[in-house]
Scaffold this motif. Structure first.
Motif, short mmCIF file in Angstrom:
data_model
loop_
_atom_site.label_atom_id
_atom_site.label_comp_id
_atom_site.label_asym_id
_atom_site.label_seq_id
_atom_site.Cartn_x
_atom_site.Cartn_y
_atom_site.Cartn_z
N ALA A 1 -9.82 -3.22 6.96
CA ALA A 1 -11.22 -3.12 7.39
C ALA A 1 -12.13 -3.89 6.44
O ALA A 1 -13.05 -4.58 6.88
N LYS A 2 -11.84 -3.79 5.15
CA LYS A 2 -12.67 -4.50 4.17
C LYS A 2 -12.45 -6.01 4.25
O LYS A 2 -13.40 -6.79 4.25
N ALA A 3 -11.18 -6.42 4.32
CA ALA A 3 -10.86 -7.85 4.35
C ALA A 3 -11.36 -8.53 5.62
O ALA A 3 -11.84 -9.66 5.58
N GLU A 4 -11.24 -7.83 6.74
CA GLU A 4 -11.60 -8.42 8.03
C GLU A 4 -13.04 -8.15 8.41
O GLU A 4 -13.55 -8.75 9.36
N GLY A 5 -13.66 -7.16 7.74
CA GLY A 5 -15.03 -6.79 8.10
C GLY A 5 -15.09 -6.20 9.51
O GLY A 5 -16.02 -6.46 10.25
N CYS A 6 -14.07 -5.43 9.86
CA CYS A 6 -14.01 -4.87 11.21
C CYS A 6 -14.10 -3.35 11.17
O CYS A 6 -13.89 -2.74 10.12
N TYR B 1 0.84 -1.19 0.00
CA TYR B 1 0.00 0.00 0.00
C TYR B 1 0.87 1.24 0.00
O TYR B 1 1.98 1.24 0.53
N ASP B 2 0.34 2.32 -0.59
CA ASP B 2 1.08 3.58 -0.65
C ASP B 2 0.98 4.36 0.65
O ASP B 2 1.92 5.02 1.05
N THR B 3 -0.19 4.29 1.30
CA THR B 3 -0.39 5.06 2.52
C THR B 3 -0.97 4.18 3.62
O THR B 3 -1.55 3.12 3.33
N LEU B 4 -0.85 4.64 4.84
CA LEU B 4 -1.44 3.93 5.97
C LEU B 4 -2.95 3.90 5.84
O LEU B 4 -3.59 2.90 6.15
N SER B 5 -3.53 4.98 5.33
CA SER B 5 -4.97 5.03 5.14
C SER B 5 -5.46 3.95 4.18
O SER B 5 -6.49 3.31 4.41
N VAL C 1 -5.29 0.61 6.06
CA VAL C 1 -6.38 0.50 7.03
C VAL C 1 -7.68 0.16 6.32
O VAL C 1 -8.44 -0.71 6.76
N ALA C 2 -7.95 0.82 5.21
CA ALA C 2 -9.17 0.55 4.45
C ALA C 2 -9.19 -0.89 3.95
O ALA C 2 -10.23 -1.56 4.01
N ALA C 3 -8.05 -1.40 3.49
CA ALA C 3 -7.98 -2.77 3.00
C ALA C 3 -8.20 -3.78 4.13
O ALA C 3 -8.91 -4.76 3.96
#
Length: 160
Positions: free
Chosen positions: A68-73, A57-61, A64-66
């Motif tokens: 959240a999406k992968a884990e559904g958290c 990923y290029d950024t921490l944001s 985090v989005a990836a």
């Protein structure tokens, strides 16, 4: 009947199964003699968080989005997991924050332009309107902007 007898006749209520959403420490508990046992468990599987091996990923944001999406958290949980998994992105994020703070501090130290004659002249008109009409300064400013649009533009560089 005494207080002791009334208390003995009450049935005891014991909670055996429940889910706690939040736990807070307090200085005066409602049930001083209540006992509680708290246990934590990590439900993640070892291969759940192998995102660093799969993607970059290029950024921490973005990370985090990836997560959240992968884990559904929720995002705050994803932030913790991404921080563990991508320490280089966390350090870059912090460095960017330090740079932004340094720039803001530097610009705060920069000399500010002096008040121009046009600004002083317009402010005099605002004070005069406030005094003559008996209105607060902010209302006088609005009136002056309408009455003296050109002077306002010269003083502040904005449209009337």
């Amino acid at each position: 009947m005494t207080t002791m007898t009334i208390q003995q006749n009450r049935k005891r209520r014991i909670m055996r199964e429940f889910k706690i959403d939040e736990l807070s420490a307090v200085d005066r508990p409602a049930q001083a003699h209540a006992l509680m046992t708290v246990m934590k468990r990590d439900d993640r599987k070892d291969d759940d968080m192998q995102l660093s091996k799969i993607a970059s990923y290029d950024t921490l944001s973005d990370a985090v989005a990836a997560v959240a999406k992968a884990e559904g958290c929720p995002r705050h949980v994803a932030m913790s997991r991404a921080a563990r998994e991508f320490p280089d992105l966390v350090e870059r994020h912090r460095a960017e924050g330090r740079e932004a703070i340094a720039k803001a501090q530097e610009s705060a130290r920069a000399p500010r332009p002096l008040v121009t004659k046009a600004v002083l002249a317009f402010q005099d008109k605002v004070e005069l309107i406030a005094k003559r009409r008996g209105v607060p300064r902010h209302e006088a400013m609005s009136i002056a902007r309408e009455l003296y649009a050109d002077e306002y533009h010269d003083a502040y560089g904005g449209a009337a």
